[in-house]
Design an enzyme around this catalytic site. Structure first.
Site, short mmCIF file in Angstrom:
data_model
loop_
_atom_site.label_atom_id
_atom_site.label_comp_id
_atom_site.label_asym_id
_atom_site.label_seq_id
_atom_site.Cartn_x
_atom_site.Cartn_y
_atom_site.Cartn_z
N LYS A 72 30.24 45.43 46.26
CA LYS A 72 31.80 46.30 44.95
C LYS A 72 32.62 45.14 45.88
O LYS A 72 33.48 46.55 46.50
CB LYS A 72 30.85 47.72 44.72
N GLU A 129 31.11 49.02 49.30
CA GLU A 129 31.86 48.99 48.81
C GLU A 129 33.69 49.22 49.57
O GLU A 129 33.79 49.89 50.39
CB GLU A 129 32.83 50.01 47.25
#
Ligand code: 13P
Length: 336
Positions: free
Chosen positions: A217, A175
């Protein structure tokens, strides 16, 4: 198909998405205090247990990202939280970074910590039932930021983390979040996000991470929250897809966006447009925190015994997101 690729696909296939319920105690306290609830371990458990027992856990939620406190908690019925999540067919996951700290010699930038002792912590989380993990790198957008220093150091940390997670038979969620804060245009967000993503993949490849066994992500491509520019969800979709096509290797099975401060409706509408226009082979779904929990938390905060009302609200939101992950959402179904 490798085991890791199978887990990754199970998390995100058929419109399923990920519930990011991994707020640290500090962040969760802010969320609870904002709705006048005391942030105690028991209250944090009660809210999360209410969500994790909802009907939509079966059809909509492929996995739940937990925080260290939660993965060790036990429900009223005596089940561990990972057992509760697994009982709906969803996969328990765990946030393993220890937070973003000031990056030395930078202009207010951050480096995410948590690599020391990570291998040992991962073994424990696996034994507690986790089969995927999350690490968030955070970058701010300004004229000079993110700097090369922040881009390099965070990419290296994400890659070292991912290699260790795969070594322990879990799927790393990678992420890198460029924050929405600022006055920048979506065009600037596109350029800077591409730069960050390219560096992340360069490092992931250097560290021999199996790209078919990760989930990316990222942020969507949006104009800054203080920007005068307002763009449509079709433009968000077009720019987001362009960015991912240019920066993400095709071995990656899927992309699960963060909501990043968008409202529940914005995050749903933008994901829907992305899927309507998705001409890539990536699965594109959600891994939302605030955009899945905000309304449910408001209902619950008014009366902690209102399990049904809280769950109905969460069920609706996750169903809408799952429709959006298939390009089937509309204002009509939202308001039905
Ligand atoms: P939001 O969807 O609230 O941005 O949270 C996602 C997340 O996991 C942030 O690390």
């Amino acid at each position: 198909m490798s085991e890791l690729n199978k887990i990754a696909l199970k998390l995100i296939s058929d419109g399923k998405g990920i519930l990011a319920a991994d707020e640290s105690n500090g962040t969760m306290s802010k969320r609870l205090e904002a709705v006048n609830v005391n942030s105690t371990p028991a209250n944090r458990l009660l809210f999360r247990e209410t969500l994790f027992s909802s009907e939509s856990m079966k059809e909509c939620i492929g996995g739940v990202i937990l925080y260290d406190e939660t993965i060790r908690q036990t429900t009223k019925s005596g089940k561990s939280i990972p057992e509760l999540i697994s009982s709906f067919g969803a996969i328990p996951g765990i946030k393993v970074d220890t937070g973003a700290k000031d990056l030395a010699n930078s202009n207010g930038e951050k480096i995410t910590e948590g690599l020391d002792g990570l291998r040992e912590r991962l073994k424990e989380y696996y034994d507690l039932g986790a089969r995927f993990t999350k690490w968030r790198g955070v970058y701010n957008i300004s004229e000079k930021n993110p700097s090369m220093l922040a881009i390099h150091t965070n990419a290296q940390a994400l890659a070292r983390y991912s290699a260790l997670v795969q070594e322990n038979n879990m799927v790393p969620i990678v992420e890198p979040e460029l924050l929405m804060d600022g006055e920048h245009s979506a065009g600037v967000c596109l350029i800077k996000t591409s730069e960050v993503l390219k560096k992340c993949f360069e490092e992931l490849i250097l560290h021999k991470v199996d790209l078919s066994g990760i989930i990316l992500k990222p942020n969507m491509i949006l104009s800054g929250s203080n920007s005068k520019e307002k763009i449509s969800s079709e433009e968000v979709a077009q720019k987001t897809i362009e960015c991912l096509k240019n920066s993400v290797p095709t071995e990656v099975p899927g992309i699960a966006f963060l909501s990043g401060g968008q409202s529940e409706i914005e995050a749903t509408e933008n994901l829907n447009s992305i899927n309507k226009n998705n001409n890539t082979k990536f699965i594109m779904t959600y891994s939302y925190g605030r955009a899945l929990q905000k309304s449910a938390l408001e209902i619950w905060s008014k009366n902690n015994d209102n399990i049904e009302g809280t769950q109905n609200t969460f069920n609706h939101r996750s169903k809408m997101c799952t429709l959006a992950a298939q390009g089937k959402w509309s204002y009509e179904v939202e308001n039905k």
